[in-house]
Design a protein around this motif. Structure first.
Motif, PDB file in Angstrom:
ATOM      1  N   ASP A  18      -3.423  12.753 -11.914  1.00 33.75           N
ATOM      2  CA  ASP A  18      -3.555  13.230 -13.295  1.00 33.75           C
ATOM      3  C   ASP A  18      -4.939  13.802 -13.580  1.00 33.75           C
ATOM      4  OD1 ASP A  18      -0.975  12.447 -13.807  1.00 33.75           O
ATOM      5  OD2 ASP A  18      -1.520  10.550 -14.764  1.00 33.75           O
ATOM      6  N   SER A  19      -5.934  13.410 -12.787  1.00 33.25           N
ATOM      7  CA  SER A  19      -7.313  13.864 -13.008  1.00 33.25           C
ATOM      8  C   SER A  19      -7.624  15.193 -12.327  1.00 33.25           C
ATOM      9  CB  SER A  19      -8.300  12.806 -12.492  1.00 33.25           C
ATOM     10  OG  SER A  19      -8.127  11.570 -13.157  1.00 33.25           O
ATOM     11  N   ILE A  20      -6.735  15.675 -11.485  1.00 32.37           N
ATOM     12  CA  ILE A  20      -6.976  16.943 -10.790  1.00 32.37           C
ATOM     13  C   ILE A  20      -7.023  18.081 -11.809  1.00 32.37           C
ATOM     14  CG2 ILE A  20      -5.971  18.599  -9.167  1.00 32.37           C
ATOM     15  CD1 ILE A  20      -5.016  16.214  -7.517  1.00 32.37           C
ATOM     16  N   PRO A  21      -8.040  18.933 -11.747  1.00 31.13           N
ATOM     17  CA  PRO A  21      -8.205  19.987 -12.763  1.00 31.13           C
ATOM     18  C   PRO A  21      -6.964  20.853 -12.936  1.00 31.13           C
ATOM     19  CG  PRO A  21     -10.153  19.842 -11.367  1.00 31.13           C
ATOM     20  CD  PRO A  21      -9.119  18.933 -10.750  1.00 31.13           C
ATOM     21  N   ASP A  22      -6.717  21.248 -14.193  1.00 31.66           N
ATOM     22  CA  ASP A  22      -5.548  22.054 -14.516  1.00 31.66           C
ATOM     23  C   ASP A  22      -5.605  23.442 -13.895  1.00 31.66           C
ATOM     24  OD1 ASP A  22      -4.535  19.980 -16.035  1.00 31.66           O
ATOM     25  OD2 ASP A  22      -5.381  20.732 -17.921  1.00 31.66           O
ATOM     26  N   SER A  23      -6.795  23.871 -13.478  1.00 31.41           N
ATOM     27  CA  SER A  23      -6.929  25.196 -12.864  1.00 31.41           C
ATOM     28  C   SER A  23      -6.308  25.257 -11.478  1.00 31.41           C
ATOM     29  CB  SER A  23      -8.408  25.585 -12.773  1.00 31.41           C
ATOM     30  OG  SER A  23      -9.126  24.637 -11.998  1.00 31.41           O
ATOM     31  N   LEU A  24      -5.948  24.096 -10.919  1.00 32.08           N
ATOM     32  CA  LEU A  24      -5.353  24.019  -9.588  1.00 32.08           C
ATOM     33  C   LEU A  24      -3.856  23.763  -9.697  1.00 32.08           C
ATOM     34  CD1 LEU A  24      -8.052  21.766  -7.898  1.00 32.08           C
ATOM     35  CD2 LEU A  24      -7.817  24.246  -7.687  1.00 32.08           C
ATOM     36  N   THR A  25      -3.102  24.353  -8.784  1.00 32.01           N
ATOM     37  CA  THR A  25      -1.663  24.086  -8.696  1.00 32.01           C
ATOM     38  C   THR A  25      -1.436  22.934  -7.745  1.00 32.01           C
ATOM     39  OG1 THR A  25      -1.138  26.410  -9.100  1.00 32.01           O
ATOM     40  CG2 THR A  25       0.587  25.055  -8.103  1.00 32.01           C
ATOM     41  N   LEU A  26      -0.642  21.970  -8.194  1.00 31.74           N
ATOM     42  CA  LEU A  26      -0.410  20.752  -7.420  1.00 31.74           C
ATOM     43  C   LEU A  26       1.074  20.616  -7.119  1.00 31.74           C
ATOM     44  CD1 LEU A  26      -2.176  18.242  -6.524  1.00 31.74           C
ATOM     45  CD2 LEU A  26      -1.179  17.067  -8.485  1.00 31.74           C
ATOM     46  N   SER A  27       1.413  20.375  -5.855  1.00 30.07           N
ATOM     47  CA  SER A  27       2.813  20.119  -5.499  1.00 30.07           C
ATOM     48  C   SER A  27       2.884  18.873  -4.625  1.00 30.07           C
ATOM     49  CB  SER A  27       3.434  21.319  -4.780  1.00 30.07           C
ATOM     50  OG  SER A  27       2.704  21.636  -3.617  1.00 30.07           O
ATOM     51  N   LEU A  28       3.837  18.012  -4.925  1.00 31.90           N
ATOM     52  CA  LEU A  28       4.010  16.752  -4.203  1.00 31.90           C
ATOM     53  C   LEU A  28       4.902  16.979  -3.000  1.00 31.90           C
ATOM     54  CD1 LEU A  28       3.564  13.628  -4.195  1.00 31.90           C
ATOM     55  CD2 LEU A  28       5.690  13.464  -5.508  1.00 31.90           C
ATOM     56  N   GLU A  29       4.422  16.589  -1.808  1.00 33.14           N
ATOM     57  CA  GLU A  29       5.204  16.747  -0.585  1.00 33.14           C
ATOM     58  C   GLU A  29       5.830  15.441  -0.116  1.00 33.14           C
ATOM     59  OE1 GLU A  29       3.303  18.706   2.644  1.00 33.14           O
ATOM     60  OE2 GLU A  29       3.672  20.674   1.776  1.00 33.14           O
ATOM     61  N   GLY A  30       5.236  14.323  -0.458  1.00 31.05           N
ATOM     62  CA  GLY A  30       5.792  13.048  -0.017  1.00 31.05           C
ATOM     63  C   GLY A  30       5.099  11.891  -0.699  1.00 31.05           C
ATOM     64  N   MET A  72       0.853  -1.193   0.000  1.00 30.57           N
ATOM     65  CA  MET A  72       0.000   0.000   0.000  1.00 30.57           C
ATOM     66  C   MET A  72       0.886   1.239   0.000  1.00 30.57           C
ATOM     67  SD  MET A  72      -2.976   0.972   2.742  1.00 30.57           S
ATOM     68  CE  MET A  72      -3.620  -0.702   2.604  1.00 30.57           C
ATOM     69  N   ARG A  73       0.489   2.218  -0.818  1.00 29.58           N
ATOM     70  CA  ARG A  73       1.299   3.409  -0.987  1.00 29.58           C
ATOM     71  C   ARG A  73       0.503   4.652  -0.608  1.00 29.58           C
ATOM     72  NH1 ARG A  73       6.617   3.263  -2.225  1.00 29.58           N
ATOM     73  NH2 ARG A  73       6.488   4.606  -4.059  1.00 29.58           N
ATOM     74  N   TYR A  74       1.233   5.742  -0.395  1.00 33.67           N
ATOM     75  CA  TYR A  74       0.573   7.008  -0.114  1.00 33.67           C
ATOM     76  C   TYR A  74       1.257   8.116  -0.906  1.00 33.67           C
ATOM     77  CZ  TYR A  74       4.382   9.197   2.445  1.00 33.67           C
ATOM     78  OH  TYR A  74       5.585   9.783   2.768  1.00 33.67           O
ATOM     79  N   ALA A  75       0.521   9.177  -1.143  1.00 33.07           N
ATOM     80  CA  ALA A  75       1.085  10.398  -1.706  1.00 33.07           C
ATOM     81  C   ALA A  75       0.442  11.575  -0.991  1.00 33.07           C
ATOM     82  CB  ALA A  75       0.831  10.489  -3.202  1.00 33.07           C
ATOM     83  N   THR A  76       1.266  12.491  -0.524  1.00 32.67           N
ATOM     84  CA  THR A  76       0.763  13.714   0.105  1.00 32.67           C
ATOM     85  C   THR A  76       1.004  14.873  -0.845  1.00 32.67           C
ATOM     86  OG1 THR A  76       1.186  12.893   2.340  1.00 32.67           O
ATOM     87  CG2 THR A  76       0.963  15.274   2.071  1.00 32.67           C
ATOM     88  N   VAL A  77      -0.078  15.570  -1.192  1.00 34.40           N
ATOM     89  CA  VAL A  77       0.013  16.662  -2.148  1.00 34.40           C
ATOM     90  C   VAL A  77      -0.633  17.910  -1.569  1.00 34.40           C
ATOM     91  CG1 VAL A  77       0.027  15.130  -4.148  1.00 34.40           C
ATOM     92  CG2 VAL A  77      -2.149  15.996  -3.298  1.00 34.40           C
ATOM     93  N   VAL A  78      -0.152  19.053  -2.001  1.00 34.61           N
ATOM     94  CA  VAL A  78      -0.772  20.337  -1.672  1.00 34.61           C
ATOM     95  C   VAL A  78      -1.512  20.821  -2.904  1.00 34.61           C
ATOM     96  CG1 VAL A  78      -0.359  22.761  -1.137  1.00 34.61           C
ATOM     97  CG2 VAL A  78       0.845  20.982   0.132  1.00 34.61           C
ATOM     98  N   ILE A  79      -2.796  21.102  -2.735  1.00 37.63           N
ATOM     99  CA  ILE A  79      -3.633  21.608  -3.817  1.00 37.63           C
ATOM    100  C   ILE A  79      -3.897  23.085  -3.543  1.00 37.63           C
ATOM    101  CG2 ILE A  79      -5.862  21.412  -4.979  1.00 37.63           C
ATOM    102  CD1 ILE A  79      -5.924  18.480  -4.124  1.00 37.63           C
ATOM    103  N   SER A  80      -3.471  23.922  -4.473  1.00 35.82           N
ATOM    104  CA  SER A  80      -3.585  25.375  -4.285  1.00 35.82           C
ATOM    105  C   SER A  80      -4.469  25.963  -5.378  1.00 35.82           C
ATOM    106  CB  SER A  80      -2.203  26.033  -4.332  1.00 35.82           C
ATOM    107  OG  SER A  80      -1.360  25.488  -3.340  1.00 35.82           O
ATOM    108  N   PRO A  81      -5.590  26.560  -4.989  1.00 37.78           N
ATOM    109  CA  PRO A  81      -6.473  27.197  -5.978  1.00 37.78           C
ATOM    110  C   PRO A  81      -6.062  28.630  -6.252  1.00 37.78           C
ATOM    111  CG  PRO A  81      -7.486  27.280  -3.829  1.00 37.78           C
ATOM    112  CD  PRO A  81      -6.149  26.591  -3.642  1.00 37.78           C
ATOM    113  N   GLU A  82      -6.484  29.147  -7.397  1.00 37.15           N
ATOM    114  CA  GLU A  82      -6.304  30.567  -7.669  1.00 37.15           C
ATOM    115  C   GLU A  82      -7.281  31.352  -6.808  1.00 37.15           C
ATOM    116  OE1 GLU A  82      -6.770  31.373 -11.768  1.00 37.15           O
ATOM    117  OE2 GLU A  82      -5.093  30.104 -12.409  1.00 37.15           O
ATOM    118  N   GLY A  83      -6.846  32.469  -6.273  1.00 35.29           N
ATOM    119  CA  GLY A  83      -7.740  33.326  -5.510  1.00 35.29           C
ATOM    120  C   GLY A  83      -7.818  33.001  -4.036  1.00 35.29           C
ATOM    121  N   GLY A  84      -7.147  31.933  -3.565  1.00 33.85           N
ATOM    122  CA  GLY A  84      -7.047  31.701  -2.136  1.00 33.85           C
ATOM    123  C   GLY A  84      -8.125  30.853  -1.518  1.00 33.85           C
TER     124      GLY A  84
END
Length: 215
Positions: free
Chosen positions: A132-144, A1-13
């Motif tokens: 890969d399915s996360i909308p392109d309007s959001l900024t995605l960064s991988l933390e772990g 079993m695996r995990y991924a921690t990501v930060v999802i950042s929207p435009e406008g806060g």
């Protein structure tokens, strides 16, 4: 079993108008989202932990057009139940988790920027498909990313949210390094409490962690 921690950042806060309004109020802190569910009628319900001016939280939610109903409980720290109409982006995000064999770990950390920190649990292929399915309007960064070990998560979960916050700050600032790179006063300045409160919480943290390890 695996995990991924990501930060999802929207435009406008903020992912939602209400969320953006809460994130933008200096008297209010959104700590975490404990639950968020997409209902059959297309609306959503969520449960936030919040702190600060909880009267302001209620007033902000009263003013938001996307909020159908809400209930705020607590004094300086509490919970906010929110029934709302999701934006198309939020609806797509929640649909992604429903349509894939993935576990969305809660609570979801809320960030000062208005974004969220999310941990996904599943196999590598499913995690990649979800990312890969996360909308392109959001900024995605991988933390772990790596193998998922729930024991460490369970150990962390015995702490209160404030204890988790102070412990994280202590570790990041080098309090537990040898020699120590931070004092109680340094940590207090980071999290906005007194040095005495930091010391009290860290003693409780150490007591809880040690007692859990030797059981």
């Amino acid at each position: 079993m695996r995990y991924a921690t990501v930060v999802i950042s929207p435009e406008g806060g903020g992912l939602q108008p209400a969320d953006q309004a809460l994130a933008g109020d200096p008297t209010v802190t959104r700590d975490a989202i404990h639950q968020i569910n997409l209902l059959s009628d297309g609306s959503c319900v969520s449960l936030y932990s919040v702190r600060g001016n909880l009267e302001a939280v209620a007033e902000i939610l009263d003013e938001q057009g996307d909020v159908i109903a809400h209930d705020v409980s607590g004094d300086h720290e509490g919970l906010a139940y929110i029934h709302f109409q999701p934006t198309e982006t939020v609806r797509r995000l929640l649909s992604i988790t429903q349509d894939n064999e993935i576990v969305l770990k809660t609570p979801i950390d809320c960030l000062e920027s208005g974004g969220v920190r999310v941990t996904l649990v599943g196999d590598d292929g499913t995690i990649q498909r979800v990312v890969d399915s996360i909308p392109d309007s959001l900024t995605l960064s991988l933390e772990g990313i790596g193998d998922y070990h729930p024991d460490s998560e369970q150990l962390f979960s015995v702490l209160t949210e404030r204890q988790q916050e102070i412990l994280e700050a202590a570790v990041e600032m080098g309090y537990y390094e040898v020699p120590r790179n931070a004092t109680h006063e340094d940590i207090a300045g980071e999290v906005g409490v007194s040095a005495g409160t930091v010391g009290e919480h860290l003693r409780k943290v150490e007591g809880k962690v040690l007692s859990t390890l030797v059981q």
